[in-house]
Design an enzyme around this catalytic site. Sequence first.
Site, short mmCIF file in Angstrom:
data_model
loop_
_atom_site.label_atom_id
_atom_site.label_comp_id
_atom_site.label_asym_id
_atom_site.label_seq_id
_atom_site.Cartn_x
_atom_site.Cartn_y
_atom_site.Cartn_z
CB SER A 190 -0.90 0.02 1.24
OG SER A 190 -1.64 -1.16 1.34
N1 SAH Z 1 -0.74 -4.35 3.97
C1 SAH Z 1 -0.26 -4.98 2.76
C2 SAH Z 1 -1.30 -4.83 1.68
C3 SAH Z 1 -1.22 -5.86 0.64
S1 SAH Z 1 -2.52 -5.75 -0.56
C4 SAH Z 1 1.03 -4.30 2.32
O1 SAH Z 1 1.16 -3.10 2.53
O2 SAH Z 1 1.89 -4.98 1.77
C5 SAH Z 1 -3.83 -6.63 0.23
C6 SAH Z 1 -3.57 -8.06 0.56
O3 SAH Z 1 -4.79 -8.65 0.99
C7 SAH Z 1 -3.07 -8.91 -0.61
O4 SAH Z 1 -1.85 -9.49 -0.28
C8 SAH Z 1 -4.18 -9.96 -0.81
O5 SAH Z 1 -3.68 -11.23 -1.20
C9 SAH Z 1 -4.79 -10.02 0.60
N2 SAH Z 1 -6.14 -10.55 0.68
C10 SAH Z 1 -7.20 -10.37 -0.18
N3 SAH Z 1 -8.28 -11.04 0.28
C11 SAH Z 1 -7.90 -11.65 1.46
C12 SAH Z 1 -8.58 -12.49 2.39
N4 SAH Z 1 -9.86 -12.83 2.25
N5 SAH Z 1 -7.86 -12.93 3.47
C13 SAH Z 1 -6.57 -12.61 3.64
N6 SAH Z 1 -5.88 -11.82 2.78
C14 SAH Z 1 -6.54 -11.34 1.69
#
Ligand code: SAH
Length: 227
Positions: A60
């Site tokens: 993010s």
């Molecule tokens: N906070 C992270 C954001 C990654 S993007 C960072 O800054 O790196 C959001 C993440 O949510 C992705 O890795 C995606 O695979 C995950 N995601 C999507 N749906 C999900 C679910 N139902 N349970 C767990 N993770 C999920």
Amino acid sequence: MSDDTADKSFAWADQWPEISDERVRAAFARVPRVCFIAPDLARFAGQDAPLPIGEGQTISQPFIVALMVQMLRLQPGARVLEIGTGSGYETAILCEMAHLAGQPAGASVYSIERYPSLAGGAAQALAAQGYAPHLRVGDGAAGWPEAAPFDAIIVSAAAAHVPRPLCDQLADGGRMVLPVGEHSDDQELWLVSKSHGRLHFARNGGVRFVPLISPVLDDAAQWAESL
Ligand code: SAH
């Protein structure tokens, strides 16, 4: 830190008038973002922008992470649940914010990711930086019932509705921040708080996140309509 792109991250907070919580600013100064992204993208680590992390997902934008974390009002020792570990960067910020003196950093932080490859990468990067949160591969929309209730819940992927299990697992006095919206260009950041067993919902402006993917959300949709 030998790479000067990482050092630029220390300057972000100066450009964020909205981030008034000194503890949030201090956490961002301590966590090197460059350590949570692929080496070939290292030169972009200091930019206040999202970056690809694999599996079609993104780390993010730091400012959005800061805004969400500030909304949680985390105190040392707070029990925190993060949905969407991704790179592990936000997890590290949460470990800093919830760190209680005398405990390992991350002792009260729980984070769930649905892609095993991303969860594995995040686990390595977090351990290398000295953080020890509880990590799980699975569907975050179902929460982490055995570790509930949580003082704070942060969701890093957007759902059309607030997942009910997460509301149930929020402690009284707890706060949850999450993007809500069916389409990527129509999402808003919501703050859900619980007091005396009642939920309160507040909207806090437009955002853009990857989708939260979960079968739990179908049930949640029916529940949300009845609120
Ligand atoms: N906070 C992270 C954001 C990654 S993007 C960072 O800054 O790196 C959001 C993440 O949510 C992705 O890795 C995606 O695979 C995950 N995601 C999507 N749906 C999900 C679910 N139902 N349970 C767990 N993770 C999920």
